[in-house]
Enzyme design. Sequence first.
Site, PDB file in Angstrom:
ATOM      1  N   CYS A  15     -10.366   2.916  17.966  1.00  0.00           N
ATOM      2  CA  CYS A  15     -10.082   2.325  19.284  1.00  0.00           C
ATOM      3  C   CYS A  15      -8.799   2.930  19.860  1.00  0.00           C
ATOM      4  CB  CYS A  15      -9.929   0.817  19.132  1.00  0.00           C
ATOM      5  SG  CYS A  15      -9.390  -0.034  20.618  1.00  0.00           S
ATOM      6  N   ARG A  55      -3.140   2.662  21.311  1.00  0.00           N
ATOM      7  CA  ARG A  55      -2.682   3.703  20.394  1.00  0.00           C
ATOM      8  C   ARG A  55      -1.240   4.161  20.680  1.00  0.00           C
ATOM      9  NH1 ARG A  55      -1.366   4.695  16.789  1.00  0.00           N
ATOM     10  NH2 ARG A  55      -1.289   6.565  15.540  1.00  0.00           N
ATOM     11  N   CYS A  98       0.840  -1.198   0.000  1.00  0.00           N
ATOM     12  CA  CYS A  98       0.000   0.000   0.000  1.00  0.00           C
ATOM     13  C   CYS A  98       0.879   1.253   0.000  1.00  0.00           C
ATOM     14  CB  CYS A  98      -0.888  -0.036   1.256  1.00  0.00           C
ATOM     15  SG  CYS A  98      -1.859   1.428   1.571  1.00  0.00           S
ATOM     16  N   HIS A  99       0.311   2.370  -0.427  1.00  0.00           N
ATOM     17  CA  HIS A  99       1.087   3.611  -0.471  1.00  0.00           C
ATOM     18  C   HIS A  99       1.565   4.069   0.902  1.00  0.00           C
ATOM     19  CE1 HIS A  99      -0.718   3.882  -4.486  1.00  0.00           C
ATOM     20  NE2 HIS A  99       0.402   4.499  -4.758  1.00  0.00           N
ATOM     21  N   THR A 100       0.845   3.674   1.940  1.00  0.00           N
ATOM     22  CA  THR A 100       1.261   4.078   3.284  1.00  0.00           C
ATOM     23  C   THR A 100       2.609   3.445   3.648  1.00  0.00           C
ATOM     24  OG1 THR A 100      -1.062   4.209   3.854  1.00  0.00           O
ATOM     25  CG2 THR A 100       0.479   4.250   5.682  1.00  0.00           C
ATOM     26  N   CYS A 104     -12.766   0.516  25.448  1.00  0.00           N
ATOM     27  CA  CYS A 104     -12.254   1.865  25.694  1.00  0.00           C
ATOM     28  C   CYS A 104     -13.362   2.886  25.431  1.00  0.00           C
ATOM     29  CB  CYS A 104     -11.040   2.144  24.807  1.00  0.00           C
ATOM     30  SG  CYS A 104     -11.440   2.351  23.062  1.00  0.00           S
ATOM     31  N   CYS A 146      -6.961  -3.202   4.611  1.00  0.00           N
ATOM     32  CA  CYS A 146      -6.828  -1.757   4.434  1.00  0.00           C
ATOM     33  C   CYS A 146      -7.704  -1.220   3.309  1.00  0.00           C
ATOM     34  CB  CYS A 146      -5.362  -1.361   4.213  1.00  0.00           C
ATOM     35  SG  CYS A 146      -5.122   0.407   3.960  1.00  0.00           S
ATOM     36  N   CYS A 173     -11.128  -2.997  20.769  1.00  0.00           N
ATOM     37  CA  CYS A 173     -11.058  -3.620  22.098  1.00  0.00           C
ATOM     38  C   CYS A 173     -12.433  -3.791  22.719  1.00  0.00           C
ATOM     39  CB  CYS A 173     -10.160  -2.790  23.018  1.00  0.00           C
ATOM     40  SG  CYS A 173     -10.942  -1.302  23.703  1.00  0.00           S
ATOM     41  N   CYS A 208     -14.386   2.851  21.680  1.00  0.00           N
ATOM     42  CA  CYS A 208     -15.210   1.701  21.293  1.00  0.00           C
ATOM     43  C   CYS A 208     -16.595   1.790  21.925  1.00  0.00           C
ATOM     44  CB  CYS A 208     -14.535   0.394  21.705  1.00  0.00           C
ATOM     45  SG  CYS A 208     -13.125  -0.051  20.675  1.00  0.00           S
ATOM     46  N   ARG A 253      -3.791  -3.332  -6.976  1.00  0.00           N
ATOM     47  CA  ARG A 253      -3.085  -3.789  -5.788  1.00  0.00           C
ATOM     48  C   ARG A 253      -2.104  -4.897  -6.162  1.00  0.00           C
ATOM     49  NH1 ARG A 253      -3.673  -0.051  -2.497  1.00  0.00           N
ATOM     50  NH2 ARG A 253      -4.349  -0.331  -0.362  1.00  0.00           N
ATOM     51  N   HIS A 313       0.984  -3.625   6.313  1.00  0.00           N
ATOM     52  CA  HIS A 313      -0.155  -3.538   7.244  1.00  0.00           C
ATOM     53  C   HIS A 313      -1.440  -4.110   6.657  1.00  0.00           C
ATOM     54  CE1 HIS A 313      -0.412  -0.039   4.659  1.00  0.00           C
ATOM     55  NE2 HIS A 313      -1.715  -0.007   4.920  1.00  0.00           N
ATOM     56  N   GLU A 314      -1.323  -4.792   5.495  1.00  0.00           N
ATOM     57  CA  GLU A 314      -2.549  -5.283   4.849  1.00  0.00           C
ATOM     58  C   GLU A 314      -2.436  -6.804   4.731  1.00  0.00           C
ATOM     59  OE1 GLU A 314      -4.918  -2.939   1.441  1.00  0.00           O
ATOM     60  OE2 GLU A 314      -3.328  -4.158   0.614  1.00  0.00           O
TER      61      GLU A 314
HETATM   62  N1  APR Z   1      -6.540  14.868  -9.648  1.00  0.00           N
HETATM   63  C1  APR Z   1      -7.179  13.702  -9.905  1.00  0.00           C
HETATM   64  N2  APR Z   1      -6.594  12.493  -9.734  1.00  0.00           N
HETATM   65  C2  APR Z   1      -5.332  12.458  -9.300  1.00  0.00           C
HETATM   66  C3  APR Z   1      -4.611  13.650  -9.005  1.00  0.00           C
HETATM   67  C4  APR Z   1      -5.269  14.892  -9.213  1.00  0.00           C
HETATM   68  N3  APR Z   1      -4.657  16.050  -8.977  1.00  0.00           N
HETATM   69  N4  APR Z   1      -3.377  13.288  -8.579  1.00  0.00           N
HETATM   70  C5  APR Z   1      -3.334  11.946  -8.606  1.00  0.00           C
HETATM   71  N5  APR Z   1      -4.501  11.437  -9.033  1.00  0.00           N
HETATM   72  C6  APR Z   1      -4.890  10.019  -9.189  1.00  0.00           C
HETATM   73  C7  APR Z   1      -3.790   9.120  -9.700  1.00  0.00           C
HETATM   74  O1  APR Z   1      -3.705   9.178 -11.117  1.00  0.00           O
HETATM   75  C8  APR Z   1      -4.248   7.749  -9.193  1.00  0.00           C
HETATM   76  O2  APR Z   1      -5.033   7.055 -10.140  1.00  0.00           O
HETATM   77  O3  APR Z   1      -5.235   9.493  -7.933  1.00  0.00           O
HETATM   78  C9  APR Z   1      -5.098   8.082  -7.970  1.00  0.00           C
HETATM   79  C10 APR Z   1      -4.504   7.609  -6.646  1.00  0.00           C
HETATM   80  O4  APR Z   1      -4.469   6.234  -6.658  1.00  0.00           O
HETATM   81  P1  APR Z   1      -3.289   5.383  -6.041  1.00  0.00           P
HETATM   82  O5  APR Z   1      -2.023   6.140  -6.184  1.00  0.00           O
HETATM   83  O6  APR Z   1      -3.364   4.024  -6.603  1.00  0.00           O
HETATM   84  O7  APR Z   1      -3.629   5.382  -4.472  1.00  0.00           O
HETATM   85  P2  APR Z   1      -4.607   4.472  -3.584  1.00  0.00           P
HETATM   86  O8  APR Z   1      -3.931   3.227  -3.172  1.00  0.00           O
HETATM   87  O9  APR Z   1      -5.931   4.357  -4.235  1.00  0.00           O
HETATM   88  O10 APR Z   1      -4.728   5.399  -2.298  1.00  0.00           O
HETATM   89  C11 APR Z   1      -5.248   6.707  -2.388  1.00  0.00           C
HETATM   90  O11 APR Z   1      -5.660   6.837  -0.045  1.00  0.00           O
HETATM   91  O12 APR Z   1      -4.991   5.498   1.688  1.00  0.00           O
HETATM   92  C12 APR Z   1      -4.736   6.651   1.000  1.00  0.00           C
HETATM   93  O13 APR Z   1      -2.379   6.960   1.238  1.00  0.00           O
HETATM   94  C13 APR Z   1      -3.389   6.619   0.341  1.00  0.00           C
HETATM   95  O14 APR Z   1      -3.501   8.896   0.000  1.00  0.00           O
HETATM   96  C14 APR Z   1      -3.595   7.659  -0.675  1.00  0.00           C
HETATM   97  C15 APR Z   1      -5.036   7.468  -1.122  1.00  0.00           C
HETATM   98 ZN    ZN Z   2     -11.264   0.284  21.936  1.00  0.00          ZN
END
Ligand code: APR
Ligand code: ZN
Length: 359
Positions: free
Chosen positions: A93, A97, A27-29, A82, A158, A79, A85, A354, A49-50
């Site tokens: 929760c 934390r 994931c991007h995180t 808390c 996630c 939990c 929750c 993904r 984390h996924e």
């Molecule tokens: N306008 C429109 N779309 C945009 C822009 C913009 N200015 N900038 C980026 N995008 C599009 C990208 O082209 C991409 O398709 O946003 C999409 C983001 O998708 P991913 O990068 O695959 O991210 P994703 O895993 O879906 O997560 C999105 O959620 O959980 C959070 O950290 C994560 O901030 C991220 C968001």
């Molecule tokens: Zn809790």
Amino acid sequence: MQMQSSRPDVFVLRREVRVRLTATGVCHTDAYTLSGKDPEGAFPCVLGHEGAGVVESVGDGVESVVVGDHVVLLYIPECRNCKFCKSGKTNLCGAIRATQGKGVMPDGTGRLTDKASGKSLLHFMGTSTFCEYAVLPEISVAKVDTAAPLTSLCLLGCGIPTGVGAVRNTCKVEAGATVAVFGLGGVGLSVVQGAVLAGASRIIGVDIDSGKFANALTFGATECVNPKDYGSRPIQEVLVEMTDGGLDYTFEAIGRTETMRSALEAAHKGWGMSCIIGVAGAGEMIQTRPFQLVTGRRWVGTAYGGTKGRTEVPQLVQEYMDGGLKIDEYITKKYPLEDINQAFKDMHDGKLIRGVIVY
Ligand code: APR
Ligand code: ZN
């Protein structure tokens, strides 16, 4: 009592469970923390984390799972005790934390050791799924149906609940509503899916990469727009015009403060609700004119789609088994753990809905 396990360097204590991971999403995180820009990121740690897997040993006092149970790992625990929750109003929760944020277990110590150096490693988001084994507090695993394929279920850790839950739990989108989704990555597609399941009448996907439109339409978006096709015209203006005054619900699934503003301003006067899902960089600020809120738009946000993991993830698994919830459609590519850097590269190149590491 300390439970000895087949790998002596990983053990469980009271109210903890040890899980043998079967799969984890990337994931991007994870990439954000890896980049060093996350002020809370602490190293050395095991990212990820996924994840989903099989309970392999349990510590004393564990009541909700037994060895052999299938579980989805939760970076937001539940939990049920808390203040958060018990409020019934939030999924945030608070039980562990503070320690989770520091990368340690509730007793303040870690369970991960680098075999080569013998040094201890920090946990990440209470899960650390880029490893064959994870140790978590009992409150951080959701027990799920053993009949469901575990490789797919990791995505319930996630991305999918985040988008679907934003629609269902946070905004409570009703049948017939109009929806716009900013960002059509895995999270945005999950918003689209949630909106379809909620019976939305119109679902407009917004992305600067038109290559994302085909998947969005397959998931059920009714139309897609690319802000780049409108030159310097703000996209919120375009959307307001397309929808005779704005949308009932808008979702930001990108993580950029400018698009958060566009999403809010694309919501309908008087009742439109805009939900921030994307995670912006540390210290960034959102802005809009207060008049936008005075005139009835509502700005909300959500983490993990408001999902109470132990309660709701098993329900999502059931929905998937009954054919109502898409999961497999998100998995663009599977990788062995040794190819994880390639998975990150493919994610950065925008090639994946993904990527999933299969152990
Ligand atoms: N306008 C429109 N779309 C945009 C822009 C913009 N200015 N900038 C980026 N995008 C599009 C990208 O082209 C991409 O398709 O946003 C999409 C983001 O998708 P991913 O990068 O695959 O991210 P994703 O895993 O879906 O997560 C999105 O959620 O959980 C959070 O950290 C994560 O901030 C991220 C968001
Ligand atoms: Zn809790």
